[in-house]
Enzyme design. Structure first.
Site, PDB file in Angstrom:
ATOM      1  N   LYS A  38       0.838  -1.203   0.000  1.00 38.86           N
ATOM      2  CA  LYS A  38       0.000   0.000   0.000  1.00 38.86           C
ATOM      3  C   LYS A  38       0.869   1.248   0.000  1.00 38.86           C
ATOM      4  CE  LYS A  38      -3.753  -0.556   2.397  1.00 38.86           C
ATOM      5  NZ  LYS A  38      -4.302  -0.838   3.725  1.00 38.86           N
ATOM      6  N   ARG A 109      -3.255   3.108   8.505  1.00 35.90           N
ATOM      7  CA  ARG A 109      -3.552   1.931   7.682  1.00 35.90           C
ATOM      8  C   ARG A 109      -2.373   0.969   7.671  1.00 35.90           C
ATOM      9  NH1 ARG A 109      -4.767   4.612   1.925  1.00 35.90           N
ATOM     10  NH2 ARG A 109      -5.978   2.686   1.660  1.00 35.90           N
ATOM     11  N   GLY A 118      -8.170  -8.144   5.307  1.00 37.55           N
ATOM     12  CA  GLY A 118      -8.874  -8.375   6.558  1.00 37.55           C
ATOM     13  C   GLY A 118      -7.964  -8.631   7.741  1.00 37.55           C
ATOM     14  N   MET A 120      -6.153  -6.385   9.403  1.00 33.37           N
ATOM     15  CA  MET A 120      -6.404  -5.368  10.410  1.00 33.37           C
ATOM     16  C   MET A 120      -7.352  -4.329   9.875  1.00 33.37           C
ATOM     17  SD  MET A 120      -4.108  -2.550  12.208  1.00 33.37           S
ATOM     18  CE  MET A 120      -5.091  -1.160  11.745  1.00 33.37           C
ATOM     19  N   ARG A 359      -3.368  -1.458  -6.511  1.00 33.88           N
ATOM     20  CA  ARG A 359      -2.514  -2.643  -6.500  1.00 33.88           C
ATOM     21  C   ARG A 359      -2.893  -3.503  -7.704  1.00 33.88           C
ATOM     22  NH1 ARG A 359      -5.551  -4.788  -1.248  1.00 33.88           N
ATOM     23  NH2 ARG A 359      -7.566  -5.022  -2.207  1.00 33.88           N
ATOM     24  N   HIS A 481      -6.055 -44.051  -6.894  1.00 32.78           N
ATOM     25  CA  HIS A 481      -6.266 -44.623  -8.222  1.00 32.78           C
ATOM     26  C   HIS A 481      -7.308 -43.829  -8.999  1.00 32.78           C
ATOM     27  CE1 HIS A 481      -8.188 -47.416 -11.096  1.00 32.78           C
ATOM     28  NE2 HIS A 481      -6.932 -47.786 -11.319  1.00 32.78           N
ATOM     29  N   ARG A 605       1.244 -47.547 -19.879  1.00 33.38           N
ATOM     30  CA  ARG A 605       1.171 -48.599 -18.861  1.00 33.38           C
ATOM     31  C   ARG A 605       0.491 -49.800 -19.497  1.00 33.38           C
ATOM     32  NH1 ARG A 605      -0.541 -43.883 -15.921  1.00 33.38           N
ATOM     33  NH2 ARG A 605       0.743 -43.526 -14.057  1.00 33.38           N
ATOM     34  N   ARG A 661       6.106 -49.307 -21.123  1.00 33.10           N
ATOM     35  CA  ARG A 661       6.635 -49.969 -19.935  1.00 33.10           C
ATOM     36  C   ARG A 661       6.162 -51.416 -19.903  1.00 33.10           C
ATOM     37  NH1 ARG A 661       4.824 -47.836 -14.147  1.00 33.10           N
ATOM     38  NH2 ARG A 661       2.872 -48.792 -14.773  1.00 33.10           N
ATOM     39  N   GLU A 788      13.206 -45.683 -10.360  1.00 31.90           N
ATOM     40  CA  GLU A 788      12.164 -45.480  -9.356  1.00 31.90           C
ATOM     41  C   GLU A 788      12.512 -46.149  -8.031  1.00 31.90           C
ATOM     42  OE1 GLU A 788       8.492 -47.223 -10.742  1.00 31.90           O
ATOM     43  OE2 GLU A 788       9.553 -48.798 -11.823  1.00 31.90           O
ATOM     44  N   SER A 807      13.833 -42.990 -17.289  1.00 27.52           N
ATOM     45  CA  SER A 807      12.626 -42.213 -17.040  1.00 27.52           C
ATOM     46  C   SER A 807      12.360 -42.280 -15.543  1.00 27.52           C
ATOM     47  CB  SER A 807      11.453 -42.793 -17.836  1.00 27.52           C
ATOM     48  OG  SER A 807      10.286 -42.081 -17.531  1.00 27.52           O
ATOM     49  N   GLY A 809      10.468 -42.544 -12.467  1.00 31.90           N
ATOM     50  CA  GLY A 809       9.133 -42.943 -12.002  1.00 31.90           C
ATOM     51  C   GLY A 809       8.975 -42.388 -10.600  1.00 31.90           C
ATOM     52  N   THR A 810       8.533 -41.147 -10.544  1.00 37.82           N
ATOM     53  CA  THR A 810       8.628 -40.434  -9.263  1.00 37.82           C
ATOM     54  C   THR A 810       7.558 -40.855  -8.269  1.00 37.82           C
ATOM     55  OG1 THR A 810       7.490 -38.626 -10.351  1.00 37.82           O
ATOM     56  CG2 THR A 810       9.873 -38.442 -10.101  1.00 37.82           C
ATOM     57  N   CYS A 874       8.090 -39.525 -15.664  1.00 32.68           N
ATOM     58  CA  CYS A 874       6.772 -40.015 -16.058  1.00 32.68           C
ATOM     59  C   CYS A 874       5.843 -40.220 -14.869  1.00 32.68           C
ATOM     60  CB  CYS A 874       6.893 -41.299 -16.862  1.00 32.68           C
ATOM     61  SG  CYS A 874       7.593 -42.654 -15.893  1.00 32.68           S
ATOM     62  N   TYR A 894      12.613 -34.346 -21.255  1.00 33.58           N
ATOM     63  CA  TYR A 894      11.165 -34.175 -21.370  1.00 33.58           C
ATOM     64  C   TYR A 894      10.487 -34.454 -20.031  1.00 33.58           C
ATOM     65  CZ  TYR A 894      10.760 -39.283 -21.487  1.00 33.58           C
ATOM     66  OH  TYR A 894      10.810 -40.605 -21.165  1.00 33.58           O
TER      67      TYR A 894
HETATM   68  P1  ADP Z   1      -7.601  -2.341   3.530  1.00 28.56           P
HETATM   69  O1  ADP Z   1      -6.157  -2.660   3.552  1.00 28.56           O
HETATM   70  O2  ADP Z   1      -8.419  -3.253   4.362  1.00 28.56           O
HETATM   71  O3  ADP Z   1      -8.115  -2.153   2.136  1.00 28.56           O
HETATM   72  P2  ADP Z   1      -7.386   0.496   3.741  1.00 28.56           P
HETATM   73  O4  ADP Z   1      -6.199   0.965   4.478  1.00 28.56           O
HETATM   74  O5  ADP Z   1      -7.293   0.529   2.264  1.00 28.56           O
HETATM   75  O6  ADP Z   1      -7.761  -0.935   4.277  1.00 28.56           O
HETATM   76  O7  ADP Z   1      -8.616   1.356   4.203  1.00 28.56           O
HETATM   77  C1  ADP Z   1      -9.933   0.983   3.905  1.00 28.56           C
HETATM   78  C2  ADP Z   1     -10.700   2.158   3.363  1.00 28.56           C
HETATM   79  O8  ADP Z   1     -10.637   3.252   4.225  1.00 28.56           O
HETATM   80  C3  ADP Z   1     -10.171   2.677   2.054  1.00 28.56           C
HETATM   81  O9  ADP Z   1     -10.633   1.939   0.985  1.00 28.56           O
HETATM   82  C4  ADP Z   1     -10.755   4.076   2.046  1.00 28.56           C
HETATM   83  O10 ADP Z   1     -12.074   4.040   1.576  1.00 28.56           O
HETATM   84  C5  ADP Z   1     -10.742   4.435   3.498  1.00 28.56           C
HETATM   85  N1  ADP Z   1      -9.590   5.298   3.752  1.00 28.56           N
HETATM   86  C6  ADP Z   1      -8.346   4.935   4.101  1.00 28.56           C
HETATM   87  N2  ADP Z   1      -7.558   6.023   4.207  1.00 28.56           N
HETATM   88  C7  ADP Z   1      -8.339   7.078   3.913  1.00 28.56           C
HETATM   89  C8  ADP Z   1      -8.097   8.470   3.813  1.00 28.56           C
HETATM   90  N3  ADP Z   1      -6.891   9.007   4.042  1.00 28.56           N
HETATM   91  N4  ADP Z   1      -9.139   9.261   3.481  1.00 28.56           N
HETATM   92  C9  ADP Z   1     -10.353   8.748   3.237  1.00 28.56           C
HETATM   93  N5  ADP Z   1     -10.628   7.455   3.308  1.00 28.56           N
HETATM   94  C10 ADP Z   1      -9.631   6.617   3.627  1.00 28.56           C
HETATM   95 MG    MG Z   2       6.467 -47.548 -10.555  1.00 31.05          MG
HETATM   96 MG    MG Z   3      -7.858  -0.875   0.823  1.00 23.21          MG
END
Ligand code: ADP
Ligand code: MG
Ligand code: MG
Length: 916
Positions: A38, A109, A118, A120, A359, A481, A605, A661, A788, A807, A809-810, A874, A894
């Site tokens: 980020k 952030r 998710g 934090m 990203r 199998h 086979r 084989r 093998e 060959s 035969g792993t 193989c 191969y």
């Molecule tokens: P996550 O990593 O879970 O995506 P973020 O750090 O991107 O969390 O924050 C989640 C949301 O919070 C962002 O998508 C944005 O909408 C809001 N946010 C974060 N920083 C700011 C900021 N400086 N101004 C306004 N909104 C913000």
């Molecule tokens: Mg064998």
């Molecule tokens: Mg975000």
């Protein structure tokens, strides 16, 4: 008096903070390790002139320091560095952190190298207290907005920093409870309907809840708030959620997270404000369309929270064309700059657009391929980059049949999902349940689609598997199998579905712990890509690639996905060094593999050729014969079948190499099991039930995997390889006479000493010479061996003297190298993987350190004797991208894999070549 040396003081200190303020940034996109994804991308966007609210990134090194020093910070961080960085932001915006008249608010952030969704919760609107909220209210002339911010801030801070958010999902968040109670009292549904006084009351209640829980007042001092929030970000790196996520995604703990402090922009200030998320292309299809959602008068995660339904991005075009056009411009700037599909977060404050995150966007396999090929055509990336952008496994999504997604969703909503097993053979299948191969074959003759349902499968089920749309088993793992054969045949397979109990006698299948029972002939649908088992019919369709390549029901020019696939494969073939062969023993499998690009057969086979109809009878007669003459008589009956099989296979493969084989499995695998079957056989071949039963118990082995099998069979009963070699050479001679040159590669299984190979090779050469003399046609053939057995691997210099090729035969090399039976490993491998004893299942992806080492030693020793010794693999591993990469590095000629994995191996081989 000497002047204080300020330059020295700063240049000695390590830089822990990287600012992005004043129109430029100290960091850039290449600094993800230090700034997290980020932070690095915020800096990059600021550098290319996009509207990013100013701020700064506290580097991942501070996180590492924090954990190395009993949760303390580097000297002066809070005393000097952070205040100095805040000053820059204040200067740019003309606001001041904690100022009662014109307060600067910030967001705090997290952000590590790899995105960890998710992990934090972000804290927004930090810097508000009972004084600054009034200042914000006066300055903006919008008290409702100011108190909405404060309400959100106290809640987020209370949840995340003061840890009032319950860790148990079943408990309810105290702040949500207060908020909901107030909504209920007022009879309103949305936050936006609260009045200023409502919000004030809620904030007061929030603070009371915090005091009750922590015995302390909500912090008024903005710097104290900031320190608390930064600490919470670093602590979050080691919370349970994050630790589990890291484990699942192989992210090391020492990376640490960065922490971004950024000036707030407000999407919740009125109807000319809003917030949204978007992808620069469609992440599901890869289509070049702008795809996103937004909400007006909203902040932060409101868009994804689900309380209000967000609007499609096209609607922004209608509502606010100016902002929309600006977003479109940014979309194209970002794509040109990053040369990839991006995932963005933005906020609109009083009709002004701000970028808050970007990203590289996650996408489906189909989208990945489409985007890579499109971006090549748009001259954004080279063909090499296009190849490197696609994970080979993603190709699966283009090859397998698929369920109609809407119909499947409906079926699940209707409660028809019975259980989930292992996704052993990808794709979607729907058909009628049959519990054995014979019934399946009969149903197929009646043109019924069949799902073969077995407790587990054995070689006798192959016929039934071949006619089925899909295979479902109660027991067995990803390399059982059923799974193995299903993948070779390109069948959909859900294996090891332990939540079901299959009863052959009653002809039914029961869902454990329920009274749901499905019977023979009932419709069942299985998704081999997800492992889902669904009652009833769910419509499926073929993938476009299959319709063009295999079914030929679609013309290439009418198949846009085919064109993309084909382009990618052409590029892959240009760069790969490895040849790609296939494991196949039927002409139709071979043809399928060729359309997928197979350049030969790496493993045929032959045991599969002994099942079915009269063959199995002759085979059993051979095994049960009293003497060599009896065995020869039976083998004579098998010879024409084998010869025809090889003829068909050679013909299908044209001039491509075919490795055959010699018979490998222990003989008892071919004998009947049940009393009824034994009686049938007795009647057929004129022997007594006792004789047969006796012979079966003679052949019984305590450990068949290490018993009489492989080359040991041929050394004890040379007439078996004699028959097989005769069939191979006669088939090749016949083709030669018809004008086709084939060079059969005859492979001896389970060799551990050179002597075994020499004895078997002598049998092969003698037989071949006499057939060639009889036929009066000269053909060429090679004699090689499977490696093998670990002893063979480390004595490869000796073995190479008697071999034209090796060959690997792993499957067996792994079983014997690790001393671990594949079919029994299901008992403990899951625990092993949980405890990181193996990062991956060693039967799926080669154990590079152990089995891989055996292979490297063998390759080196073998080639020290014969520099041009042909080397291949193989085992099932041949279709695993990581193994393919290893084979490339080890200098193999191969890899050989099941037909439907050939495209995956082609791509994996190209990536390996480009990466080294
Ligand atoms: P996550 O990593 O879970 O995506 P973020 O750090 O991107 O969390 O924050 C989640 C949301 O919070 C962002 O998508 C944005 O909408 C809001 N946010 C974060 N920083 C700011 C900021 N400086 N101004 C306004 N909104 C913000
Ligand atoms: Mg064998
Ligand atoms: Mg975000």
């Amino acid at each position: 008096m000497p002047e204080p040396d300020f330059d020295k003081a700063t240049s000695d200190a390590k830089q822990y903070i990287y600012s992005f303020a004043g129109g430029s940034a100290e960091g850039d996109a290449s600094m993800k390790n230090l700034l997290g994804g980020k932070g690095a991308n915020l800096a990059e966007m600021a550098n290319i002139g996009l509207p990013v609210p100013p701020g700064f990134t506290i580097s991942t090194e501070v996180c590492t320091y924090y954990y190395d020093h009993q949760k303390t910070y580097p000297e002066n961080l809070f005393e000097q560095d952070i205040p100095a960085s805040l000053r820059k932001v204040e200067q740019e915006l003309g606001k001041k952190f904690g100022d009662p008249e014109n307060p600067l608010l910030v967001s705090v952030r997290s952000g590590s190298r790899a995105s960890m969704p998710g992990m934090m919760d972000t804290i927004l609107n930090l810097g508000l207290n009972s004084e600054t909220v009034e200042g914000l209210s006066r300055k903006s002339g919008n008290a409702r907005f100011a108190w909405d911010c404060y309400r959100r801030f106290v809640q987020m801070y209370g949840d995340v920093v003061l840890e009032l958010k319950p860790t148990d999902k079943k408990q309810i968040d105290p702040f949500e409870a207060i908020l909901e109670a107030k909504k209920h009292e007022l009879g309103i549904a949305l936050d936006t309907d609260f009045s200023v006084d409502d919000l004030k009351e809620i904030v007061a209640k929030y603070k009371a809840a915090i005091f009750e829980k922590t015995g302390r007042n909500f912090p008024e001092n903005p710097y104290e708030q900031l320190k608390g929030a930064i600490g919470a970000v670093f602590n979050s790196w080691n919370n349970d959620r994050a630790v589990v996520y890291r484990k699942l995604n192989h992210i090391p703990g020492y990376w640490g997270t960065a922490c971004n402090v950024q000036a707030m922009v407000f999407g919740n200030m009125g109807l000319d404000c809003g917030t949204g998320v978007a992808f620069t292309r469609d992440a599901a299809t890869g289509d070049d369309i702008f795809y996103g959602e937004f909400l007006m008068n909203a902040q932060g995660e409101d868009v994804v929270a689900g309380t209000r339904t967000p609007l499609k991005i096209e609607q922004l075009k209608a509502e606010n064309p100016e902002i929309y056009n600006q977003l479109e411009d940014i979309r194209s700037i970002l794509e040109k700059h990053y040369r990839d599909m991006m995932d963005i977060e933005f906020t609109i404050e009083s009709n002004k657009l701000f970028m808050l995150q970007c990203r590289v966007g996650k996408r489906t396999g189909v989208a990945a391929i489409k985007i890579a090929v499109d971006m090549f055509n748009e001259k954004l990336i080279s063909e090499k980059e296009a190849i490197l952008r696609i994970e080979p496994e993603q190709l699966n999504q283009l090859l397998r049949p698929v369920f109609d997604l809407k119909a499947k969703k409906q079926a699940i909503e209707d409660g028809r999902l019975l259980a989930t097993g292992l996704n052993a053979g990808p794709g979607a299948a729907t058909g009628k349940i049959y519990f054995n191969a014979a019934d399946a074959a009969d149903a197929c003759k009646r043109n019924e689609p069949v799902i073969l349902v077995r407790i587990e499968t054995s070689p006798e089920d192959i016929k039934g598997m071949a006619v089925s749309e899909g295979i479902l088993t109660e027991r067995g793992g990803m390399t059982s199998h059923a799974a193995l054969v299903a993948r070779q045949m390109g069948k959909v397979c859900v294996a090891g579905c332990g939540a079901l109990t299959i009863d052959y006698q009653k002809g039914e299948m029961r869902v454990n712990g329920s009274d749901i029972v499905l019977r023979e002939g009932d419709y069942l649908s299985i998704d081999g890509s997800t492992g889902e088992v669904i009652a009833g019919e769910v419509p499926t369709k073929n993938s476009e690639i299959i319709e063009v390549l295999i079914d030929k029901t679609l013309k290439p020019e009418d198949a846009p996905t085919w064109a993309i696939y084909n382009q990618l494969m052409e590029w892959a073939d240009r760069y790969r060094k490895l040849n790609i062969r296939t494991n196949a023993d039927q002409p139709d499998q071979a043809e399928t593999a060729i359309t997928f690009g197979a350049e030969g057969i790496g493993l045929c086979r032959t045991e599969h050729m002994f099942f079915g109809g009269e063959r199995i009878d002759a085979m059993r007669e051979m095994i049960l014969a009293d003497d060599i003459e009896g065995r020869k008589t039976a083998l004579d009956k098998l010879l024409p079948y084998q010869r025809d099989d090889f003829y068909g296979l050679f013909k299908a493969m044209g001039s491509r190499p075919v490795t055959i084989r010699l018979l490998d499995p222990p003989l008892h695998e071919f004998l009947p099991h049940t009393e009824g079957e034994i009686a049938d056989l007795a009647a057929k071949i004129g022997k007594s039930v006792e004789t047969i039963s006796e012979r079966i118990s003679d052949l019984h082995e305590f450990n068949p995997m290490l018993g009489l099998r492989g080359c040991r069979l041929g050394i004890l009963h040379p007439e078996i390889p004699v028959m097989q070699v005769r069939a191979i050479i006669e088939a090749a001679c016949r083709l030669k006479k018809e004008g086709h040159e084939v060079v059969p590669e005859i492979m001896v299984p389970l060799v551990s000493t050179v002597k075994e190979l020499e004895i078997t090779a002598e049998i092969i050469h003698k037989t071949a010479r006499s057939v060639i003399a009889e036929q009066g046609t000269g053909i060429r053939y090679l004699v090689g061996t499977m490696i093998e057995v670990p002893r063979a691997a480390i004595t490869s210099d000796q073995i190479a003297r008697a071999a034209d090729f090796f060959s690997y035969g792993t499957n067996d090399l792994t079983q014997m190298g690790l001393g671990m039976s594949r079919d029994d490993s299901g008992q403990f491998l899951p625990t092993y993987q949980q405890q990181d004893i193996f990062a991956r299942n060693p039967f799926e992806s080669i154990d590079i350190d152990g089995v891989g080492r055996l292979m490297s030693i063998s390759a080196k020793e073998g080639r020290s004797v014969k520099p041009d010794l042909k080397l291949g693999i193989c085992g099932e591993h041949g279709g695993d991208p990581t193994t393919v990469e290893f084979c490339h590095k080890t200098g193999l000629n191969y890899v050989s894999c099941s037909p439907y994995r050939v495209p995956i191996a082609r791509l994996a081989a190209a990536r390996a070549a480009l990466q080294s």
